[in-house]
Design an enzyme around this catalytic site. Sequence first.
Site, mmCIF file in Angstrom:
data_model
loop_
_atom_site.group_PDB
_atom_site.id
_atom_site.type_symbol
_atom_site.label_atom_id
_atom_site.label_comp_id
_atom_site.label_asym_id
_atom_site.label_seq_id
_atom_site.Cartn_x
_atom_site.Cartn_y
_atom_site.Cartn_z
ATOM 1 N N ARG A 164 0.686 -7.421 1.071
ATOM 2 C CA ARG A 164 1.011 -6.969 2.431
ATOM 3 C C ARG A 164 0.693 -8.055 3.453
ATOM 4 O O ARG A 164 0.171 -7.783 4.536
ATOM 5 C CB ARG A 164 0.261 -5.671 2.765
ATOM 6 C CG ARG A 164 0.525 -4.531 1.801
ATOM 7 C CD ARG A 164 1.973 -4.062 1.816
ATOM 8 N NE ARG A 164 2.201 -3.067 0.782
ATOM 9 C CZ ARG A 164 2.633 -3.350 -0.444
ATOM 10 N NH1 ARG A 164 2.918 -4.601 -0.773
ATOM 11 N NH2 ARG A 164 2.816 -2.400 -1.326
ATOM 12 N N SER A 250 2.093 4.345 4.811
ATOM 13 C CA SER A 250 0.730 4.101 4.336
ATOM 14 C C SER A 250 -0.058 3.392 5.424
ATOM 15 O O SER A 250 0.319 2.314 5.865
ATOM 16 C CB SER A 250 0.763 3.234 3.070
ATOM 17 O OG SER A 250 1.467 3.886 2.041
ATOM 18 N N GLU A 350 -2.800 -1.184 7.683
ATOM 19 C CA GLU A 350 -1.532 -1.909 7.509
ATOM 20 C C GLU A 350 -0.787 -2.121 8.824
ATOM 21 O O GLU A 350 -0.261 -3.197 9.075
ATOM 22 C CB GLU A 350 -0.624 -1.175 6.517
ATOM 23 C CG GLU A 350 -1.003 -1.381 5.067
ATOM 24 C CD GLU A 350 0.121 -0.978 4.115
ATOM 25 O OE1 GLU A 350 1.302 -1.041 4.523
ATOM 26 O OE2 GLU A 350 -0.176 -0.607 2.979
#
Length: 354
Positions: A164, A250, A350
């Site tokens: 990520r 998420s 995130e």
Amino acid sequence: MLVESNYPLQTHNTFGIVAKALQLVHVRSEADVQAVVAHAQLRDLPKLVLGGGSNIVLTGDVKPLVLKVELKGMRLVEETDKAWMVEAAAGESWHELVQWTLAQGWPGLENMALIPGSVGASPVQNIGAYGVELQDRFESLDAIDLRTGHSFSLDAAQCAFGYRDSVFKHGPNQASGGSRSMGLAGQALISRVRFRLPKAWKPVLGYADLERKMAETGITQPSAQQIFDWVCAIRRAKLPDPAVIGNAGSFFKNPTVTPEQCADIIARDPKVVHYPLDDGSIKLAAGWLIDACGWKGKTVGNAAVYDKQALVLVNKGGRDHPCTGGEVMTLAKAIQTSVYERFGIRLEPEPVVV
């Protein structure tokens, strides 16, 4: 170049948070970006690139100049004996790109079906799901330097992909070593992304949810379309549709730990969900950690932990009584503290917080 003032952003962030952009430019061509760079009042302003708004938490009105990416187009660039190379403009929907490639008979992106957001955001986050990451299919991208207006291209190595993570998530002075020293956060706008889809296709089936689908259906050699359908069904069962319940997908990254750290956690919590990685480290399921701390369904104001998946924070107030970015971040910080106190692990969000 179309510039708008006090532009409402509630429908341009998937959380549905109410906020305004003090100034917003609709980027429908590379010339629009070049016009911004040449503009006496706009060129020196801090800038925020906004795609689908699926990975952002707005904590107030946005003071930087918002560049709303609306570039469109998808095409086959090249076909060889070994692969198809596909190009998509940054403003295209990621899921629609996945659908389109499968409809053309070009598999490879099916495990990443139904990930919200735009094509241009996909390399920034190095999106991934069910055993496949963007970097596994990435060929190159084109971008525009927001300081000069010049176009440039990057290959996978220059994007410095990580979990990520990419060069686009780091400022020029935030990282060192290798290509990360050229951190491009806030410095570039991605215009096009190219993907290499191998003709020697093999299904990626290593996740328990997909294995359950194989057991349920009796299909042991699924096609790419079947995997696409399974992934969509799994995600729809677990995750809220942003069009119905505002969310940013998420909210926390799955943390990685050493085998020794994992063994220590297993000794205390034998049911902890974990996955060994190629480098010897262990990835833990952040959703499991949050659920184990009792957060599923808990709220702060109109922000809540989704009752079906603890990894997702949602706007339970809807469009009429939406949560604020402050409520989302207060909830997120409380979860971080709780997980750290129980497991000694710091969860990393995130989404980008603005």
